[in-house]
Design an enzyme around this catalytic site. Structure first.
Site, PDB file in Angstrom:
ATOM      1  N   TYR A  97      17.060  16.621  49.492  1.00  0.00           N
ATOM      2  CA  TYR A  97      15.906  15.811  49.868  1.00  0.00           C
ATOM      3  C   TYR A  97      16.189  14.530  50.656  1.00  0.00           C
ATOM      4  O   TYR A  97      15.262  13.971  51.245  1.00  0.00           O
ATOM      5  CB  TYR A  97      15.109  15.434  48.616  1.00  0.00           C
ATOM      6  CG  TYR A  97      14.581  16.616  47.824  1.00  0.00           C
ATOM      7  CD1 TYR A  97      14.156  17.779  48.459  1.00  0.00           C
ATOM      8  CD2 TYR A  97      14.502  16.568  46.442  1.00  0.00           C
ATOM      9  CE1 TYR A  97      13.681  18.857  47.736  1.00  0.00           C
ATOM     10  CE2 TYR A  97      14.016  17.641  45.706  1.00  0.00           C
ATOM     11  CZ  TYR A  97      13.611  18.791  46.359  1.00  0.00           C
ATOM     12  OH  TYR A  97      13.134  19.847  45.637  1.00  0.00           O
ATOM     13  N   ARG A 153      41.838   2.827  31.504  1.00  0.00           N
ATOM     14  CA  ARG A 153      40.443   2.861  31.047  1.00  0.00           C
ATOM     15  C   ARG A 153      39.622   1.711  31.642  1.00  0.00           C
ATOM     16  O   ARG A 153      38.783   1.117  30.972  1.00  0.00           O
ATOM     17  CB  ARG A 153      40.367   2.815  29.510  1.00  0.00           C
ATOM     18  CG  ARG A 153      41.061   3.969  28.811  1.00  0.00           C
ATOM     19  CD  ARG A 153      40.394   5.291  29.114  1.00  0.00           C
ATOM     20  NE  ARG A 153      41.093   6.403  28.471  1.00  0.00           N
ATOM     21  CZ  ARG A 153      40.793   7.681  28.667  1.00  0.00           C
ATOM     22  NH1 ARG A 153      39.809   7.997  29.490  1.00  0.00           N
ATOM     23  NH2 ARG A 153      41.453   8.631  28.065  1.00  0.00           N
ATOM     24  N   ASP A 202      37.888   0.865  35.501  1.00  0.00           N
ATOM     25  CA  ASP A 202      37.746   1.316  36.878  1.00  0.00           C
ATOM     26  C   ASP A 202      38.090   0.232  37.892  1.00  0.00           C
ATOM     27  O   ASP A 202      38.721   0.505  38.925  1.00  0.00           O
ATOM     28  CB  ASP A 202      36.344   1.874  37.127  1.00  0.00           C
ATOM     29  CG  ASP A 202      35.230   0.880  36.835  1.00  0.00           C
ATOM     30  OD1 ASP A 202      35.495  -0.151  36.184  1.00  0.00           O
ATOM     31  OD2 ASP A 202      34.074   1.149  37.239  1.00  0.00           O
ATOM     32  N   THR A 234      36.243 -11.936  37.950  1.00  0.00           N
ATOM     33  CA  THR A 234      36.009 -10.991  36.871  1.00  0.00           C
ATOM     34  C   THR A 234      35.479  -9.700  37.485  1.00  0.00           C
ATOM     35  O   THR A 234      35.105  -9.671  38.672  1.00  0.00           O
ATOM     36  CB  THR A 234      35.001 -11.559  35.850  1.00  0.00           C
ATOM     37  OG1 THR A 234      34.907 -10.666  34.737  1.00  0.00           O
ATOM     38  CG2 THR A 234      33.623 -11.723  36.469  1.00  0.00           C
ATOM     39  N   SER A 235      35.445  -8.631  36.704  1.00  0.00           N
ATOM     40  CA  SER A 235      35.036  -7.330  37.253  1.00  0.00           C
ATOM     41  C   SER A 235      33.697  -7.393  37.963  1.00  0.00           C
ATOM     42  O   SER A 235      33.476  -6.746  38.991  1.00  0.00           O
ATOM     43  CB  SER A 235      34.982  -6.286  36.133  1.00  0.00           C
ATOM     44  OG  SER A 235      36.252  -6.074  35.578  1.00  0.00           O
ATOM     45  N   HIS A 251     -15.684  10.176  40.559  1.00  0.00           N
ATOM     46  CA  HIS A 251     -15.588  11.087  39.407  1.00  0.00           C
ATOM     47  C   HIS A 251     -15.250  12.509  39.865  1.00  0.00           C
ATOM     48  O   HIS A 251     -15.540  13.481  39.161  1.00  0.00           O
ATOM     49  CB  HIS A 251     -16.887  11.100  38.583  1.00  0.00           C
ATOM     50  CG  HIS A 251     -17.405   9.738  38.254  1.00  0.00           C
ATOM     51  ND1 HIS A 251     -17.010   9.038  37.141  1.00  0.00           N
ATOM     52  CD2 HIS A 251     -18.278   8.929  38.915  1.00  0.00           C
ATOM     53  CE1 HIS A 251     -17.619   7.864  37.115  1.00  0.00           C
ATOM     54  NE2 HIS A 251     -18.393   7.772  38.192  1.00  0.00           N
ATOM     55  N   SER A 291       3.639  32.068  48.801  1.00  0.00           N
ATOM     56  CA  SER A 291       3.828  32.664  47.484  1.00  0.00           C
ATOM     57  C   SER A 291       4.615  33.957  47.638  1.00  0.00           C
ATOM     58  O   SER A 291       4.390  34.727  48.577  1.00  0.00           O
ATOM     59  CB  SER A 291       2.473  32.963  46.827  1.00  0.00           C
ATOM     60  OG  SER A 291       2.629  33.777  45.686  1.00  0.00           O
ATOM     61  N   ARG A 314       5.820  18.490  46.159  1.00  0.00           N
ATOM     62  CA  ARG A 314       7.172  17.961  45.967  1.00  0.00           C
ATOM     63  C   ARG A 314       7.138  16.441  45.871  1.00  0.00           C
ATOM     64  O   ARG A 314       7.739  15.841  44.969  1.00  0.00           O
ATOM     65  CB  ARG A 314       8.073  18.381  47.117  1.00  0.00           C
ATOM     66  CG  ARG A 314       9.472  17.767  47.037  1.00  0.00           C
ATOM     67  CD  ARG A 314      10.286  18.062  48.281  1.00  0.00           C
ATOM     68  NE  ARG A 314      10.447  19.491  48.472  1.00  0.00           N
ATOM     69  CZ  ARG A 314      10.964  20.050  49.565  1.00  0.00           C
ATOM     70  NH1 ARG A 314      11.344  19.281  50.576  1.00  0.00           N
ATOM     71  NH2 ARG A 314      11.081  21.358  49.660  1.00  0.00           N
TER      72      ARG A 314
END
Length: 507
Positions: free
Chosen positions: A37, A104, A106, A130-131, A178, A308, A322
């Site tokens: 998409y 551990r 990243d 810092t990270s 309505h 269809s 969609r």
């Protein structure tokens, strides 16, 4: 013979390798957004190569700025090696993968990977940071660029619908309240209603984009303590550092207050603006789906398209369906961002990480998928004027009754008596339509009723649908026409609009 057997074996192995590579995309889950998409531009923006590439740009900008402010430990050679390796190669990712499995962490894994290709800088990469210096600042860079892409695509949809509104500004059509037939509007007036909602979205997203700031170099808890240490207590240099970083990364300034992260309120504000687009898209596509059911307006339907697998005659509005479906998911995102914000403890907790890795990309990928769909739909809407006119004529006898009442009163009749006479005849005519399947005969009933004799000669002239569209044409022209709010709002986007073709949907 042995050599020939070996060649055959090698060839078989190579074919197996090629086969394995070719089918990999079918053997593991891939997000439907990037696979079906979204554009390459938005997908690439949220890719790992893009994200880690931005981390490296941030590390380089930090090192350059620190050296400019007197940190001589950062050498020119180190900066040159960092500049030469901003692109993250597949080998770099492999180094980081091995490091992350061991450590551990990243960010530190990529610090080591960067240091491997820029060895002179290995000891100063991430100095004082810092990270969140890389993770949060990169997120802000990515969201800024994603917002710019989103705004351009939204402007294109507004442009499409504004032109559509002007083209059909005077075509009378049934309005619905309505979901029951109500006083007439025009096809263009309904489109202008859609445009206005999209304009609100444009304004909201522009505001979120305008308010976006940089986290900058704030230290582990937002006090800049590490940088005060680096600059030996010189607070001015801390401010100068962030000014340099903002200039290099293209931000006007930093947020006034940060903790370990920029406040997650920012994510929520952006999500609210972007998710608002989802609500508008669902509303527009809901209308288009109803109009398709009534055979008045259809989305584009290609010559070889199948509606269809069983019912060959069908022309299902699959594009609108969609978009409608994607919008439902987009509208759910603010709840996640609100929960993440509310659940941040004190200066930060890491339970914001995993969910944001999913929700931030998904939010923008969803918004783009929606806008690409809307661009395709709105640039190719098919209108069936004869069908619209037929349906108007079915209901028009009911529409003229208010005018009949007013003209009777003007000639001295009781408004309440006229209302009751109309009510009785209208229900009788309605019963004929619903119970007998016959055309609406309200006009003939009115003409044959003695009560309406004073205005019988005027009834035929009342049956012109354009008498009942009010100021629809003026409303559309003032809003969508030359010099109107839409045209003025789209001025910053007109170059993109003129240079961009209609979005083509691959599936």
């Amino acid at each position: 013979m042995a050599d020939k057997d070996q060649q055959i074996q090698d060839l078989q192995q190579e074919l197996e390798r090629i086969k394995a590579q070719g089918s990999a995309q079918y053997d593991a889950y891939q997000t439907v957004l990037t696979r079906r998409y979204c554009s390459a531009a938005m997908s690439n923006l949220f890719s790992q190569r893009s994200r880690i590439g931005i981390w490296r740009k941030l590390w380089l900008a930090l090192a350059e700025s620190e050296r400019a402010l007197g940190i001589d430990a950062i050498t020119l050679e180190a900066l040159e090696e960092m500049r030469a390796n901003l692109y993250v190669t597949d080998n770099d990712f492999e180094i980081a993968r091995v490091e992350e499995k061991k450590r551990r962490h990243d960010v530190m894994a990529h610090v080591h990977a960067y240091g491997t290709v820029a060895p002179s800088a290995a000891g100063i990469i991430h100095y004082g940071a810092t990270s969140c210096f890389v993770t949060d600042n990169a997120e802000l860079v990515i969201m800024r660029d994603a917002l710019d892409l989103t705004l351009n695509r939204l402007a294109k949809v507004i442009w499409n619908l504004s032109n559509f509104a002007m083209k059909w500004k005077d075509e009378p059509t049934l309005a619905y309240t309505h979901l029951q037939p109500a006083q007439l509007i025009t096809v263009g007036k309904r489109a202008a209603q859609w445009v206005q909602d999209l304009m609100f979205d444009l304004k909201a997203i522009e505001q979120a984009r305008s308010d976006l700031r940089f986290r900058g170099a704030q230290g582990t808890t937002g006090t800049q303590a590490s940088f005060m240490e680096i600059f030996q207590g010189d607070a001015l240099k801390c401010d100068q550092l962030n000014a340099l970083l903002c200039t290099k990364l293209g931000f006007p300034s930093c947020y006034d207050i940060s903790t370990q992260t920029y406040t997650r309120k920012v994510d929520l504000l952006i999500a609210n603006a972007v998710a608002g687009l989802g609500a508008t898209a669902q509303r527009i596509c809901g209308d288009i789906r109803h109009l398709a059911n009534w055979k008045e307006i259809e989305e584009p339907f290609e010559q070889n398209q199948i509606g269809s697998s069983a019912m060959a005659y069908k022309r299902n509005p699959m594009r609108s369906e969609r978009v409608y479906s994607l919008a439902r998911e987009l509208m759910s995102k603010p709840a996640n961002f609100a929960n993440t914000l509310s659940d941040q403890w004190a200066e930060r907790s890491l339970d914001d990480s995993a969910i944001r890795r999913m929700d931030i990309p998904d939010m923008f990928l969803l918004s783009e998928a929606i806008l690409l769909g809307l661009d395709n739909i709105t640039d190719g809407l098919v209108v069936y004027p004869k069908r619209i006119q037929f349906r108007v004529q079915e209901e028009l006898p009911f529409m003229i009754t208010e005018t009949i009442i007013m003209r009777l009163v003007a000639k001295g009749a009781s408004r309440q008596e006229a209302h009751e006479e109309i009510r009785v005849l209208s229900h009788q005519a309605g019963a004929v339509v619903k119970n007998e399947g016959k055309p609406n005969d309200l006009v003939s009933r009115i003409k044959s009723n003695e009560f309406f004799k004073p205005i019988v000669s005027e009834i035929d002239e009342m049956l012109d649908p354009k008498l009942y569209i009010g100021r629809s044409v003026d409303i559309v022209e003032k809003y969508c026409g030359p010099g109107g709010p839409v045209e003025m709002k789209l001025v910053p986007y007109i170059k993109y609009i003129n240079e961009t073709g209609t979005a083509e949907l691959s599936v």
